[in-house]
Design a protein around this motif. Sequence first.
Motif, PDB file in Angstrom:
ATOM      1  N   ARG A 126      -2.115  72.449  -8.325  1.00 53.52           N
ATOM      2  CA  ARG A 126      -1.812  73.045  -7.319  1.00 53.52           C
ATOM      3  C   ARG A 126      -0.639  74.058  -8.525  1.00 53.52           C
ATOM      4  O   ARG A 126      -0.275  75.867  -8.050  1.00 53.52           O
ATOM      5  N   LYS A 127      -0.504  73.383  -9.929  1.00 52.44           N
ATOM      6  CA  LYS A 127       0.118  74.890 -11.213  1.00 52.44           C
ATOM      7  C   LYS A 127      -1.411  75.602 -10.857  1.00 52.44           C
ATOM      8  O   LYS A 127      -0.654  76.289 -11.755  1.00 52.44           O
ATOM      9  N   ILE A 173     -15.407  71.240 -10.826  1.00 50.55           N
ATOM     10  CA  ILE A 173     -14.919  71.826  -9.890  1.00 50.55           C
ATOM     11  C   ILE A 173     -15.428  70.685  -8.993  1.00 50.55           C
ATOM     12  O   ILE A 173     -14.461  70.543  -7.415  1.00 50.55           O
ATOM     13  N   PRO A 174     -16.628  69.610  -8.313  1.00 51.79           N
ATOM     14  CA  PRO A 174     -16.711  69.085  -7.238  1.00 51.79           C
ATOM     15  C   PRO A 174     -15.527  68.223  -7.711  1.00 51.79           C
ATOM     16  O   PRO A 174     -15.384  67.804  -6.432  1.00 51.79           O
ATOM     17  N   ALA A 180      -8.552  68.651  -3.695  1.00 53.35           N
ATOM     18  CA  ALA A 180      -7.798  70.000  -2.948  1.00 53.35           C
ATOM     19  C   ALA A 180      -9.449  70.727  -2.562  1.00 53.35           C
ATOM     20  O   ALA A 180      -9.703  71.358  -3.812  1.00 53.35           O
ATOM     21  N   PRO A 181      -9.965  70.449  -1.158  1.00 50.02           N
ATOM     22  CA  PRO A 181     -11.293  71.455  -0.865  1.00 50.02           C
ATOM     23  C   PRO A 181     -11.042  72.854  -1.052  1.00 50.02           C
ATOM     24  O   PRO A 181     -12.477  73.522  -1.370  1.00 50.02           O
ATOM     25  N   ASP A 182     -10.244  73.386  -0.844  1.00 54.92           N
ATOM     26  CA  ASP A 182     -10.346  75.143  -1.019  1.00 54.92           C
ATOM     27  C   ASP A 182     -10.353  75.529  -2.692  1.00 54.92           C
ATOM     28  O   ASP A 182     -10.751  77.224  -3.112  1.00 54.92           O
ATOM     29  N   MET A 183     -10.888  74.093  -3.563  1.00 53.70           N
ATOM     30  CA  MET A 183     -11.143  75.073  -5.007  1.00 53.70           C
ATOM     31  C   MET A 183     -12.284  75.698  -5.006  1.00 53.70           C
ATOM     32  O   MET A 183     -12.995  74.991  -4.410  1.00 53.70           O
ATOM     33  N   ALA A 184     -12.275  76.633  -5.875  1.00 55.18           N
ATOM     34  CA  ALA A 184     -13.702  77.234  -6.413  1.00 55.18           C
ATOM     35  C   ALA A 184     -14.095  77.505  -7.394  1.00 55.18           C
ATOM     36  O   ALA A 184     -12.187  77.748  -8.073  1.00 55.18           O
TER      37      ALA A 184
END
Length: 221
Positions: A126-127, A173-174, A180-184
């Motif tokens: 989140r940070k 990232i994976p 955090a599934p929306d991480m890219a």
Amino acid sequence: MILISASPSPFARKVRIALIEKGIPFTVENEVPWHADSSTPRYNPLEQLPVLIPDTGDPVFESSYILDWLEVKYPTPAMLPADPDAALEARLIHTIAEGVADATVLLFWEMQREQISAEWARRQLRKVKGGLADLDRRAGDRAHMVGNRFGLADIAVIALLGLQDTAIETGMIPAWQRFAPDMAEWRMLYPNLARFEVLHRDRPSVRDTAPFMFDLAEKIV
């Protein structure tokens, strides 16, 4: 002047960029501060890098303090704007970038554990997402994060984005997407920062300090 550095560290990179921008001669000694043969504890009781060893005087450590020290000892060219409000804005951007870097490093180490704390990972993510989104907003379509010339805020953001590239290169990232599934990859999520990075990537101080990962020969976590 000697800078004891860690090759992937955004904190050390900030200092290297500032030294180059100020035209201060220095040599780099790269270390892994967690390895048993590290010289870091001789110079910094907190056992953290970077450490700047001046030609005369005591070692200077902790990246933010080193940057402050350089501004006092080598004020020209200044890395902070002369206008007080602009200088405060630059320091705020530096603080945000440093917080995101801290969270990213904590995530890297958490991902090395056999039992990962999902709650801890989500908090750090989140940070990372919140800080990068705020910096993306602040970057907008500007050539510089503050004012009209390269300075502290730009240095902080460039160093942070280099760390995000290191996270991509090391397969983070994976691992992050589990929490955090929306991480890219950051270039996909933050187009203003992507444009900003392209604008400055060929600047000599940026190009010549590109990070690379070291080999961890000893167990850290």
